[in-house]
Motif scaffolding. Structure first.
Motif, mmCIF file in Angstrom:
data_model
loop_
_atom_site.group_PDB
_atom_site.id
_atom_site.type_symbol
_atom_site.label_atom_id
_atom_site.label_comp_id
_atom_site.label_asym_id
_atom_site.label_seq_id
_atom_site.Cartn_x
_atom_site.Cartn_y
_atom_site.Cartn_z
ATOM 1 N N HIS A 1 49.003 22.499 43.094
ATOM 2 C CA HIS A 1 48.687 22.187 44.577
ATOM 3 C C HIS A 1 49.408 21.009 45.151
ATOM 4 N N SER A 2 49.498 21.151 46.447
ATOM 5 C CA SER A 2 50.550 20.305 47.047
ATOM 6 C C SER A 2 49.950 18.764 46.974
ATOM 7 N N SER A 3 48.640 18.656 46.734
ATOM 8 C CA SER A 3 47.910 17.445 46.688
ATOM 9 C C SER A 3 48.313 16.879 45.404
ATOM 10 N N LEU A 4 48.939 17.487 44.232
ATOM 11 C CA LEU A 4 49.004 17.040 42.806
ATOM 12 C C LEU A 4 50.264 16.516 42.730
ATOM 13 N N SER A 5 51.145 15.986 43.901
ATOM 14 C CA SER A 5 52.483 15.477 43.940
ATOM 15 C C SER A 5 52.671 14.192 43.101
ATOM 16 N N GLU A 6 51.481 13.584 42.649
ATOM 17 C CA GLU A 6 51.623 12.573 41.841
ATOM 18 C C GLU A 6 51.765 12.962 40.355
ATOM 19 N N PHE A 7 51.500 14.044 40.086
ATOM 20 C CA PHE A 7 51.718 14.537 38.689
ATOM 21 C C PHE A 7 52.837 15.326 38.557
ATOM 22 N N GLU B 1 45.391 12.056 33.213
ATOM 23 C CA GLU B 1 45.750 11.544 34.566
ATOM 24 C C GLU B 1 44.642 11.807 35.490
ATOM 25 N N LYS B 2 44.398 10.846 36.302
ATOM 26 C CA LYS B 2 43.301 10.707 37.499
ATOM 27 C C LYS B 2 43.885 10.333 38.614
ATOM 28 N N ASP B 3 43.432 10.669 39.805
ATOM 29 C CA ASP B 3 44.082 10.180 41.107
ATOM 30 C C ASP B 3 43.069 10.588 42.141
ATOM 31 N N GLN B 4 43.198 10.089 43.193
ATOM 32 C CA GLN B 4 42.371 10.793 44.499
ATOM 33 C C GLN B 4 43.495 10.966 45.645
#
Length: 425
Positions: A11-17, A55-58
């Motif tokens: 998903h595009s929101s998961l670019s951090e990973f 991993e966790k993020d918001q």
């Protein structure tokens, strides 16, 4: 209401990973986009990532979890995983309870029946609904439909065969995930689907389960424009496919050969999502050795939603040659634009498009029927345009975001209440 999604999608929101994020299941993006701003819902998404730790993020009002799923480097374990059993499920599922405890959801939604998330359902005290995408159990019989097993072996490079890469070796992973799918479905009590096809399969594999009907969310870009491409000297057919042999690129090649032999049309097939140097395209080039077999085929590779809309709006017909489908979103997106559609009769396609009313539905694997359908719509372009208009009307009604949000919220509430009444919470 707290909803936790488990998906095998970048998903595009998961670019951090993810170093190079891709939206493999674009409708998941569309669904999250509609739900994330709803004040009554708190959302979380968990996906496998190439990491040794959780991993966790918001981001965008969505809590993100990256489930540790490092790539196996040991060649012997990698071979065992591919040929015998997909042990990635053990790695991923060991962290699911940690994520569930951290987010404390009212409901868990799993996208895809073939993913290992479903194996842990019996251990969870939270209600779980499985969102059906397709069925690998059915797909096993179609894996070698476009290029036979023998041809895939012969046309694979020695390097790919040795290192267990490529389409031929991909079948073993496909087969193992089909086994995971069967077990996951049997252990799940709640399902969300949208076609007569998936409803029947679920009633067979999980007869005591509850099935909820919910249509898919489509990306907004496909409603913002309307197809209106005139008939010109060249007939332009377009498809959105992926790089797997059972998606029917071979059918388009054979259709092209038939059109060249039996008509005087000037035509072109544009294939989005597939590059000319993809492994299975190289296999097809070895299978169809004639120099002119690919003369009318153009591979456009992966495109953004805006680029897809532009390509579709500058084509005459959307053609979908697949041997395996449930309800292809690409067909729904072409319908939303108001394009004339020609598709094969597979899986749940007859639940999303009515033959000779909203498009033409032809026999799977039959290039003559496909070619004849293209000729029919070319010779009667007014009929083609009327099919497109009716298809758009149905798509706009079926995929209306407000109606879909209302429906899915009702499903969530009913499921949570039913789960509670049965004393399962």
């Amino acid at each position: 209401m707290r909803i936790l999604f488990f998906a095998y999608t970048e998903h595009s929101s998961l670019s951090e990973f993810i170093n190079n994020p891709k939206t493999k299941l674009s409708w998941v993006d569309a669904l999250l986009g509609e739900l994330r701003n709803n004040q009554s819902i708190s959302l979380a998404v968990a996906i496998p990532i190439n990491s040794d730790q959780l991993e966790k993020d918001q981001k965008d009002n969505i809590k993100l979890y990256g489930l540790p799923n490092p790539k196996e480097r040991n060649i012997f374990k990698k071979t065992y995983n591919k040929l015998i059993y997909a042990t990635e499920s053990v790695k991923i599922n060991s962290y699911i309870n940690t994520v569930v405890d951290d987010f404390n959801p009212d409901l868990i939604q799993i996208f895809g029946s073939e993913n290992p998330f479903g194996l842990i359902i019996p251990e969870l005290s939270t209600p779980v609904i499985m969102h059906i995408q397709g069925f690998l159990l059915v797909g096993q019989r179609k894996y070698f439909a476009g290029i036979s097993r023998c041809e895939q072996f012969m046309y694979s490079s020695l390097k790919d065969l040795i290192f267990l890469r490529g389409s031929f070796n991909g079948y073993f992973t496909f087969r193992n995930r089909a086994k995971v799918e069967e077990k996951s479905i049997a252990g799940c009590k709640y399902f969300m689907g949208r076609t007569n096809f998936d409803k029947r399969i679920i009633s067979l594999l999980s007869p005591k389960s509850t099935y909820y009907h919910c249509e898919e969310f489509l990306r907004n870009a496909f409603f913002e424009k309307q197809w209106n491409f005139p008939l010109g000297k060249e007939i332009v057919c377009i498809s959105i496919l992926n790089g797997t042999t059972y998606k029917g690129v071979d059918l388009l090649i054979e259709t092209s050969m038939i059109l060249k032999k039996h008509t005087s049309f000037t035509f072109k097939f544009k294939i989005c999502g597939v590059s000319s140097n993809d492994e299975f395209v190289e296999m097809l080039k070895k299978k169809y050795k004639k120099d002119d077999s690919f003369e009318n085929i153009e591979f456009l590779g992966k495109l953004t939603a805006a680029e897809l809309v532009d390509q579709l709006c500058n084509s005459n017909f959307y053609v979908h040659p697949s041997y395996l489908e449930n309800s292809p979103n690409s067909v729904c997106e072409a319908m939303a634009l108001g394009m004339p559609v020609i598709t094969t009769k597979v899986g749940g396609v007859d639940s999303i498009i009515q033959d000779a009313v909203e498009g033409l539905v032809v026999q799977e694997g039959d290039p003559y029927s496909f070619a004849a359908a293209i000729v029919e719509l070319t010779n009667n372009y007014m009929f083609a345009e009327s099919l497109g208009k009716k298809a758009r009307e149905r798509a706009i009604s079926r995929h209306n975001p407000k109606s879909l949000v209302a429906n899915i919220l009702t499903i969530y509430e009913n499921l949570i209440n039913e789960y509670g009444r049965k004393g399962l919470s």
